[in-house]
Design a protein around this motif. Sequence first.
Motif, PDB file in Angstrom:
ATOM      1  N   LEU A  68      -0.083   1.851  11.824  1.00  0.00           N
ATOM      2  CA  LEU A  68      -0.716   1.226  10.405  1.00  0.00           C
ATOM      3  C   LEU A  68      -1.597   1.271  10.504  1.00  0.00           C
ATOM      4  CD1 LEU A  68       2.393  -1.251   8.564  1.00  0.00           C
ATOM      5  CD2 LEU A  68       1.748   1.302   7.888  1.00  0.00           C
ATOM      6  N   SER A  73       0.568  -1.415  -0.039  1.00  0.00           N
ATOM      7  CA  SER A  73       0.206   0.136   0.046  1.00  0.00           C
ATOM      8  C   SER A  73       0.700   1.076   0.078  1.00  0.00           C
ATOM      9  CB  SER A  73      -0.921  -0.193   1.056  1.00  0.00           C
ATOM     10  OG  SER A  73      -0.218   0.746   2.722  1.00  0.00           O
ATOM     11  N   ALA A 108       2.982   9.539   3.051  1.00  0.00           N
ATOM     12  CA  ALA A 108       1.940   8.858   2.643  1.00  0.00           C
ATOM     13  C   ALA A 108       0.531   9.554   2.066  1.00  0.00           C
ATOM     14  CB  ALA A 108       1.319   7.437   3.551  1.00  0.00           C
ATOM     15  N   ALA A 109       0.008  10.496   2.982  1.00  0.00           N
ATOM     16  CA  ALA A 109      -0.730  11.204   2.218  1.00  0.00           C
ATOM     17  C   ALA A 109      -0.571  12.196   1.596  1.00  0.00           C
ATOM     18  CB  ALA A 109      -1.294  12.714   3.808  1.00  0.00           C
ATOM     19  N   LEU A 149       0.939   3.748   1.942  1.00  0.00           N
ATOM     20  CA  LEU A 149       1.413   3.915   3.702  1.00  0.00           C
ATOM     21  C   LEU A 149       2.603   3.240   3.632  1.00  0.00           C
ATOM     22  CD1 LEU A 149       0.730   5.472   6.512  1.00  0.00           C
ATOM     23  CD2 LEU A 149      -1.008   3.227   6.738  1.00  0.00           C
ATOM     24  N   GLN A 150       2.521   1.747   3.510  1.00  0.00           N
ATOM     25  CA  GLN A 150       3.689   1.071   3.967  1.00  0.00           C
ATOM     26  C   GLN A 150       5.087   0.895   2.757  1.00  0.00           C
ATOM     27  OE1 GLN A 150       1.103  -2.588   2.950  1.00  0.00           O
ATOM     28  NE2 GLN A 150       1.714  -2.851   5.028  1.00  0.00           N
ATOM     29  N   LEU A 169      -5.732   8.930   7.877  1.00  0.00           N
ATOM     30  CA  LEU A 169      -5.307   9.493   6.702  1.00  0.00           C
ATOM     31  C   LEU A 169      -6.501   9.358   5.020  1.00  0.00           C
ATOM     32  CD1 LEU A 169      -1.579   8.554   6.105  1.00  0.00           C
ATOM     33  CD2 LEU A 169      -2.559  10.484   6.818  1.00  0.00           C
ATOM     34  N   ALA A 186       4.356   9.504   7.350  1.00  0.00           N
ATOM     35  CA  ALA A 186       3.385   9.503   7.420  1.00  0.00           C
ATOM     36  C   ALA A 186       2.641  10.508   6.397  1.00  0.00           C
ATOM     37  CB  ALA A 186       2.463   9.692   8.844  1.00  0.00           C
ATOM     38  N   LEU A 225      -3.283   5.036  11.365  1.00  0.00           N
ATOM     39  CA  LEU A 225      -2.733   5.878  10.071  1.00  0.00           C
ATOM     40  C   LEU A 225      -3.717   6.073   8.719  1.00  0.00           C
ATOM     41  CD1 LEU A 225       1.153   5.726  10.285  1.00  0.00           C
ATOM     42  CD2 LEU A 225      -1.112   7.893  10.815  1.00  0.00           C
ATOM     43  N   ALA A 226      -4.351   4.596   8.495  1.00  0.00           N
ATOM     44  CA  ALA A 226      -5.038   4.119   7.299  1.00  0.00           C
ATOM     45  C   ALA A 226      -6.475   4.677   7.769  1.00  0.00           C
ATOM     46  CB  ALA A 226      -5.317   2.664   7.006  1.00  0.00           C
TER      47      ALA A 226
END
Length: 72
Positions: free
Chosen positions: A23, A1, A65-66, A3-4, A30, A62, A26-27
């Motif tokens: 994770l 993903s 990822a965002a 994020l990962q 976000l 983070a 945050l999933a």
Amino acid sequence: SPLQQAFRDKHGLQCGYCMPGFLLTLAPFLRDNPSPDEHALREVLSGNICRCTGYQNIIDAALLAAERLRQS
């Protein structure tokens, strides 16, 4: 993903013990907050404890990822 991958790219991974909590926190955060600032991330992650990092790489991951999630 995304994020990962961001955690990998920003060296937010250490021993891995705390990663599931970060994770899983945050999933959905976000998803609901696509443009968080550092303060908001620190607040939402305040319940997660990591003994290996100084948290900055986790915050950087983070934020990355965002950014990537907004672009997808």
